[in-house]
Design an enzyme around this catalytic site. Structure first.
Site, PDB file in Angstrom:
ATOM      1  N   HIS A  53     107.167 -10.954  75.328  1.00  0.00           N
ATOM      2  CA  HIS A  53     108.181 -10.944  74.258  1.00  0.00           C
ATOM      3  C   HIS A  53     109.256 -12.020  74.438  1.00  0.00           C
ATOM      4  CE1 HIS A  53     106.457  -7.363  72.592  1.00  0.00           C
ATOM      5  NE2 HIS A  53     106.744  -6.611  73.633  1.00  0.00           N
ATOM      6  N   ASP A  85      97.938  -6.266  74.921  1.00  0.00           N
ATOM      7  CA  ASP A  85      99.043  -5.296  74.941  1.00  0.00           C
ATOM      8  C   ASP A  85      99.148  -4.624  73.563  1.00  0.00           C
ATOM      9  OD1 ASP A  85     101.773  -4.945  76.791  1.00  0.00           O
ATOM     10  OD2 ASP A  85     102.171  -4.671  74.654  1.00  0.00           O
ATOM     11  N   HIS A 113     101.744  -4.151  71.927  1.00  0.00           N
ATOM     12  CA  HIS A 113     102.770  -4.854  71.138  1.00  0.00           C
ATOM     13  C   HIS A 113     102.352  -6.301  70.879  1.00  0.00           C
ATOM     14  CE1 HIS A 113     104.969  -1.729  73.518  1.00  0.00           C
ATOM     15  NE2 HIS A 113     105.522  -1.498  72.330  1.00  0.00           N
ATOM     16  N   ASP A 135      99.355  -0.634  77.527  1.00  0.00           N
ATOM     17  CA  ASP A 135     100.070   0.397  76.767  1.00  0.00           C
ATOM     18  C   ASP A 135      99.367   0.773  75.466  1.00  0.00           C
ATOM     19  OD1 ASP A 135     100.675  -2.147  75.886  1.00  0.00           O
ATOM     20  OD2 ASP A 135     102.849  -1.925  76.036  1.00  0.00           O
TER      21      ASP A 135
HETATM   22 ZN   LIG Z   1     103.643  -3.603  75.319  1.00  0.00          ZN
END
Ligand SMILES: [Zn+2]
Length: 312
Positions: A131, A168, A170, A249
């Site tokens: 991120h 991931d 995200h 995740d």
């Molecule tokens: Zn993540």
């Protein structure tokens, strides 16, 4: 076949409070499962070196690098425990060193794999990275470890094609911000959408192969993304190195997201990527830990991932 694991005790000294899911216990859970699974004996153990700040500045602004260094060091003097970057990203006095180890692991693993010392490597490091944008730490991430390694591969080693694979839960908004439009990098990812950080769907650059998936998607939704989208794009791109933003995740036991992957899915995805690397990249893969917050599922999934990397 040599697979290495890079880590460092400094990566466990960065912590953001007892409440925070991105906890040092994540690395302990991985270590426990590596020992329990008895695959540890087959791995080459390496200490993560500190990255040179100049390596970080290939993807981050000098101000973004200085921000982490100065605020982390200031905590040593002030006696305060934390500096808040945003609501869920914090620094403690060890964060600067931990972040240098995390990026340093990715760079060192890239050097060793490109030198032919290792077939591939997994970096069990934190803080995570995907991120982190050029100018901003966010979403538990301080520096973009995988992006730093990718730029190291292109700018120092002169590679012309590096694939970044991000599984991931995200979207890797930071990695996308760094490499959108960069012809030397192809990024392949799926991610839960709509979901934090709510990016990746608005006209991505042509070198960004983004597949948003609705909540509750499991392996039966993810595997066709790999076979129908990633594999043809990777075959056409012919990467010389694969870097993996390995977040776990999207596991069905992980409450951070709402996807439904299991260990067998991580093993299968990794096997597909290893096959691509064997075909085009002399087997060269460097995988770097991103998310994964259910400690048991994280440890088990990392073992499945490393087994596939090491062909155990
Ligand atoms: Zn993540």
């Amino acid at each position: 076949m040599t697979t290495a694991i890079y880590t460092h005790a400094d990566c466990q000294r960065h912590e953001m409070g007892d409440w925070h899911p991105e906890t040092p216990a994540r690395l302990e859970a991985i270590e426990d499962q590596l020992i329990l699974s008895r695959i540890d004996q087959f791995l080459d153990r390496r200490e993560a070196p500190l990255a040179d700040p100049a390596e970080l500045e290939r993807v981050h602004t000098a101000a973004a690098v200085d921000y982490v260094r100065e605020h982390s060091h200031a905590l040593s003097l002030s006696g305060q425990s934390y500096h808040s970057v945003d609501g869920d990203t914090l620094l403690n006095k060890h964060s600067w060193k931990a972040a240098l180890r995390a990026a340093g692991a990715a760079v060192a693993a890239t050097d060793a794999v490109l030198a032919g010392e290792l077939d591939n490597a997994f970096c069990a490091v934190r803080p995570p990275g995907h991120h982190a944008t050029p100018a901003k730490a966010m979403g538990f991430c301080l520096f973009n470890n995988v992006a730093v390694a990718a730029r190291h591969a292109t700018d120092v080693h002169g590679l012309e094609r590096v694939a970044v694979i991000d599984f991931d839960v995200h979207h890797g908004n930071g990695t996308e911000a760094i490499f959108a439009g960069d012809e030397r990098v192809l990024m392949c990812s799926f991610f839960q959408h709509p979901f934090f950080p709510n990016s990746g769907t608005d006209a991505p650059a042509h070198n960004m192969l983004n597949t948003p998936l609705p909540a509750y998607s499991g392996g039966d939704a993810v595997r066709p993304v790999v076979t129908d989208r990633w594999l043809p794009a990777l075959a056409a791109f012919k990467p010389e190195l694969l870097l993996i933003s390995a977040g776990f995740d999207a596991h069905r036991e992980d409450d951070m997201g709402q996807m439904g992957l299991v260990e067998a899915d991580y093993a299968w995805i990794t096997q597909q990527l290893v096959s691509v690397a064997d075909r085009h990249a002399q087997g060269r893969v460097v995988s770097v830990l991103e998310g994964g917050y259910n400690l048991s599922a994280l440890g088990r999934s990392v073992v499945a991932h490393i087994r596939a990397l090491a062909k155990l």
